[in-house]
Design an enzyme around this catalytic site. Sequence first.
Site, PDB file in Angstrom:
ATOM      1  N   TRP A  99     -11.221  -2.310  27.501  1.00 48.40           N
ATOM      2  CA  TRP A  99     -10.703  -1.205  26.693  1.00 48.40           C
ATOM      3  C   TRP A  99     -11.389   0.102  27.082  1.00 48.40           C
ATOM      4  O   TRP A  99     -10.743   1.154  27.157  1.00 48.40           O
ATOM      5  CB  TRP A  99     -10.845  -1.484  25.205  1.00 48.40           C
ATOM      6  CG  TRP A  99     -10.059  -2.684  24.775  1.00 48.40           C
ATOM      7  CD1 TRP A  99     -10.543  -3.850  24.287  1.00 48.40           C
ATOM      8  CD2 TRP A  99      -8.633  -2.847  24.843  1.00 48.40           C
ATOM      9  NE1 TRP A  99      -9.509  -4.728  24.038  1.00 48.40           N
ATOM     10  CE2 TRP A  99      -8.337  -4.140  24.368  1.00 48.40           C
ATOM     11  CE3 TRP A  99      -7.583  -2.022  25.272  1.00 48.40           C
ATOM     12  CZ2 TRP A  99      -7.025  -4.634  24.302  1.00 48.40           C
ATOM     13  CZ3 TRP A  99      -6.278  -2.503  25.196  1.00 48.40           C
ATOM     14  CH2 TRP A  99      -6.017  -3.794  24.722  1.00 48.40           C
ATOM     15  N   ASP A 166     -14.361   4.021  19.697  1.00 47.71           N
ATOM     16  CA  ASP A 166     -13.253   3.091  19.471  1.00 47.71           C
ATOM     17  C   ASP A 166     -13.803   1.956  18.604  1.00 47.71           C
ATOM     18  O   ASP A 166     -14.614   1.156  19.067  1.00 47.71           O
ATOM     19  CB  ASP A 166     -12.756   2.576  20.834  1.00 47.71           C
ATOM     20  CG  ASP A 166     -11.661   1.512  20.712  1.00 47.71           C
ATOM     21  OD1 ASP A 166     -11.346   1.080  19.589  1.00 47.71           O
ATOM     22  OD2 ASP A 166     -11.130   1.114  21.774  1.00 47.71           O
ATOM     23  N   LYS A 190      -6.698  -5.453  13.977  1.00 50.17           N
ATOM     24  CA  LYS A 190      -7.791  -6.416  14.125  1.00 50.17           C
ATOM     25  C   LYS A 190      -8.432  -6.732  12.766  1.00 50.17           C
ATOM     26  O   LYS A 190      -8.748  -7.868  12.490  1.00 50.17           O
ATOM     27  CB  LYS A 190      -8.854  -5.885  15.093  1.00 50.17           C
ATOM     28  CG  LYS A 190      -8.314  -5.370  16.430  1.00 50.17           C
ATOM     29  CD  LYS A 190      -8.003  -6.480  17.405  1.00 50.17           C
ATOM     30  CE  LYS A 190      -7.120  -6.034  18.558  1.00 50.17           C
ATOM     31  NZ  LYS A 190      -7.626  -4.946  19.361  1.00 50.17           N
TER      32      LYS A 190
HETATM   33  C1  LIG Z   1      -7.081  -4.189  20.649  1.00 47.25           C
HETATM   34  C2  LIG Z   1      -7.956  -3.078  21.109  1.00 47.25           C
HETATM   35  C3  LIG Z   1      -7.440  -1.877  21.640  1.00 47.25           C
HETATM   36  C4  LIG Z   1      -5.959  -1.671  21.872  1.00 47.25           C
HETATM   37  O1  LIG Z   1      -5.335  -1.364  20.715  1.00 47.25           O
HETATM   38  P1  LIG Z   1      -3.755  -1.048  20.683  1.00 47.25           P
HETATM   39  O2  LIG Z   1      -3.573  -0.660  19.256  1.00 47.25           O
HETATM   40  O3  LIG Z   1      -3.048  -2.295  21.071  1.00 47.25           O
HETATM   41  O4  LIG Z   1      -3.484   0.076  21.626  1.00 47.25           O
HETATM   42  C5  LIG Z   1      -8.316  -0.896  21.989  1.00 47.25           C
HETATM   43  N1  LIG Z   1      -9.642  -1.040  21.832  1.00 47.25           N
HETATM   44  C6  LIG Z   1     -10.174  -2.173  21.334  1.00 47.25           C
HETATM   45  C7  LIG Z   1     -11.652  -2.291  21.175  1.00 47.25           C
HETATM   46  C8  LIG Z   1      -9.347  -3.228  20.964  1.00 47.25           C
HETATM   47  O5  LIG Z   1      -9.874  -4.358  20.471  1.00 47.25           O
END
Ligand SMILES: *Cc1c(COP(=O)(O)O)cnc(C)c1O
Length: 356
Positions: A99, A166, A190
């Site tokens: 990511w 993030d 998540k």
């Molecule tokens: C799942 C995830 C993403 C991607 O998220 P989307 O909403 O599918 O774009 C980005 N960063 C992390 C840490 C993730 O676990």
Amino acid sequence: MKKHNFYAGPSILPEYTIENTAKAIKDFAGTGLSILEISHRSKQFVAVMDEAVSLFKELLKIPEGYSVLFVGGGASTQFAMIPFNIMKKKSAYLNTGAWAKKAIKEAKVFGEVDVVASSEDKNFNYIPKGYTIPADADYFHITTNNTIYGTEIREDLDCPVPLVADMSSDIFSRPVDVSKYAIIYGGAQKNLAPAGVTFVIVKNDILGKMDRVIPTMLNYQTHIEKESMFNTPPCLPVFSALQTLQWLKNNGGIAAMEQKNIEKADLLYNEIDRNKLFVGTVAKEDRSLMNICFVMNEEYKDLEVGFFEFATAKGMVGIKGHRSVGGFRASTYNALPKESVEVLVTAMQEFESMKG
Ligand SMILES: *Cc1c(COP(=O)(O)O)cnc(C)c1O
């Protein structure tokens, strides 16, 4: 049979969230309409949005001067939106996984990216330390929880430049000192809501400093001014997010949640370390509370499929590791009951006595 949901995302949500969402699909707030078919400008939905923002702020103790936004596009759109809005010439990134790499790729579209450190040399099984953040960077970007590899930064870093995080897979898993961050963002799927909504916490005074033109939808200021209602927001996921926020509050808030998360993670990591069939894949000091990765010990490699089938037969779902790590990954998000971890630990013990 009861399922034990270890999926990494979309992933387990509180029963409270699912039940209230199901009810609102039938009859939303006594309107006689489904939440699927009511205007986002209705007073009932505006109340949902308002309460979601205010509970978000309350639970995370977000100080004055920050906005909370609910937008579409996923965390992946934020990878571009962040540099678009706050990167003039140069940014700094910590490369802790897939990511982070995707975020770095987007930032490079806008200028110079200094990757201050990377753990790619060991397939991202640790968090780099002892790096220097350049003082002339417009911001420093981290991924606090690396969902695929099971590493986590569980402290709020002191950072000489605006810190951007993030937190897709660990938001609300522990108290966070939001004042140390300029932006915190993530996909909700998540640990908060069904897929479709992205949360962004942004410090207002870092915005409005760019020379470039920012397209309306990609400009944070648009969404701040219109309180996430510039265009149609993802109504259903926002409603579900509100239910999860209420559930968090009813269950003692984030500090209580962190305690439960530590208990669950300790239980499983202790078994991984004790059981001779299994071995953890991550440096111990960097182990995630949310995504727990482990593989078969070298001499028991050929038992991997066997354990997967054994666990599946006992109702466990979603424990296959990401293809880039292999083995197993148990995601232990807020909504996962301790009982599910106990069932997994018992299965590991039984499998050891059968095969070990
Ligand atoms: C799942 C995830 C993403 C991607 O998220 P989307 O909403 O599918 O774009 C980005 N960063 C992390 C840490 C993730 O676990």
